[in-house]
Scaffold this motif. Structure first.
Motif, PDB file in Angstrom:
ATOM      1  N   UNK A 114     -41.964 -30.567 -74.672  1.00 40.02           N
ATOM      2  CA  UNK A 114     -41.881 -30.751 -76.121  1.00 40.02           C
ATOM      3  C   UNK A 114     -40.659 -31.591 -76.466  1.00 40.02           C
ATOM      4  N   UNK A 115     -40.870 -32.660 -77.238  1.00 39.97           N
ATOM      5  CA  UNK A 115     -39.778 -33.506 -77.675  1.00 39.97           C
ATOM      6  C   UNK A 115     -39.223 -32.975 -78.996  1.00 39.97           C
ATOM      7  N   UNK A 116     -37.910 -32.861 -79.083  1.00 36.15           N
ATOM      8  CA  UNK A 116     -37.258 -32.266 -80.243  1.00 36.15           C
ATOM      9  C   UNK A 116     -36.721 -33.345 -81.174  1.00 36.15           C
ATOM     10  N   UNK A 117     -36.656 -33.026 -82.463  1.00 36.99           N
ATOM     11  CA  UNK A 117     -36.115 -33.935 -83.462  1.00 36.99           C
ATOM     12  C   UNK A 117     -34.639 -33.630 -83.703  1.00 36.99           C
ATOM     13  N   UNK A 118     -33.994 -34.471 -84.499  1.00 35.41           N
ATOM     14  CA  UNK A 118     -32.598 -34.225 -84.866  1.00 35.41           C
ATOM     15  C   UNK A 118     -32.479 -32.884 -85.586  1.00 35.41           C
ATOM     16  N   UNK A 119     -33.425 -32.590 -86.455  1.00 36.15           N
ATOM     17  CA  UNK A 119     -33.397 -31.306 -87.165  1.00 36.15           C
ATOM     18  C   UNK A 119     -33.514 -30.136 -86.191  1.00 36.15           C
ATOM     19  N   UNK A 120     -34.389 -30.265 -85.194  1.00 35.70           N
ATOM     20  CA  UNK A 120     -34.537 -29.212 -84.182  1.00 35.70           C
ATOM     21  C   UNK A 120     -33.220 -28.990 -83.436  1.00 35.70           C
ATOM     22  N   UNK A 121     -32.594 -30.090 -83.039  1.00 35.45           N
ATOM     23  CA  UNK A 121     -31.345 -29.995 -82.278  1.00 35.45           C
ATOM     24  C   UNK A 121     -30.254 -29.344 -83.121  1.00 35.45           C
ATOM     25  N   UNK A 122     -30.164 -29.718 -84.386  1.00 31.56           N
ATOM     26  CA  UNK A 122     -29.163 -29.125 -85.275  1.00 31.56           C
ATOM     27  C   UNK A 122     -29.374 -27.616 -85.389  1.00 31.56           C
ATOM     28  N   UNK A 123     -30.629 -27.196 -85.482  1.00 28.53           N
ATOM     29  CA  UNK A 123     -30.923 -25.761 -85.590  1.00 28.53           C
ATOM     30  C   UNK A 123     -30.575 -25.027 -84.296  1.00 28.53           C
TER      31      UNK A 123
END
Length: 236
Positions: free
Chosen positions: A1-10
């Motif tokens: 699964x590739x994560x977004x910037x929002x995912x990484x921040x969370x």
């Protein structure tokens, strides 16, 4: 699964602005896709370990879509083994000694495995700091093995591994896995476990095998309890 910037921040419990700053200043591993950043979970774990950044326990969860059972770190380490006084004067000779002693099926080409590990080190050191390295490749080592293994090797003398903190490395964890999912699972378990002070002390003192296994079992129990507590909170 590739994560977004929002995912990484969370997952890192920081702002999106901080994530972008990490990309610019600390080489947070990411890829631009249609002018948006995407991130790989395994690479984020590796980066977090190297920068000693705590992450949300969500990063350690296995994808819900995969139902096959995963073995824990303790069992993988039991299979891979703990070894002491591994010879080597530099990174190549030390890795050669590690590959030579690892429990591998006879059909595995050890020379090929060594070359893969050395090629990964040419890209960037796998030294994560405090004298510990986790030799592997950017795309996880996936070999025809019956189950994942983790080998812990204590070197006879510390060597320069070009680690981020500049400290010589005396301890190598090597993960061998039949699937990418299993590799990610063990990498995340190892990342979590190495945050434990008592386990780190046992590694620093090159404690007996039984003591190291005991600490890992305790830490994994704690990780399991955290996940259970999180699920209970979600249900409530």
């Amino acid at each position: 699964m590739q994560l977004t910037v929002r995912d990484v921040a969370r997952l890192f419990v920081v702002s999106e602005k901080t994530v972008y700053r990490w990309i610019d200043q600390q080489s947070l591993p990411g890829y631009r896709v249609n002018n948006q950043y995407r991130f790989n979970r395994a690479e984020l774990l590796e980066w977090a370990m190297a920068h000693r950044i705590n992450v949300s326990t969500e990063l350690f969860r296995e994808p819900d879509s995969a139902n096959a059972p995963l073995i824990n770190l303790g069992r993988a380490l039991q299979s891979g083994g703990i070894y002491y006084r591994i010879e080597g004067n530099d990174k190549p000779s030390s890795l050669r000694s590690v590959v030579k002693i690892m429990h591998l099926p006879p059909e595995i080409d050890r020379e090929f495995l060594l070359n893969v590990l050395l090629a990964r080190e040419e890209i960037a050191s796998t030294g994560i700091g405090d004298g510990i390295a986790i030799p592997h490749v950017r795309n996880p080592i996936v070999l025809q093995v019956p189950e994942p293994t983790v080998s812990l090797c204590f070197l006879e003398k510390p060597i320069d591994f070009k680690a981020m903190d500049g400290k010589p490395v005396y301890c190598l964890f090597t993960i061998i896995s039949p699937t990418v999912r299993a590799h990610l699972h063990l990498l995340s378990r190892l990342s979590f476990s190495l945050r434990d002070a008592e386990l780190k002390k046992a590694i620093e003192t090159q404690a007996m095998r039984e003591e190291i296994f005991s600490h890992i079992a305790r830490v994994e129990d704690e990780l399991g309890n955290q996940k259970t507590t999180s699920l209970v909170r979600q249900e409530n």
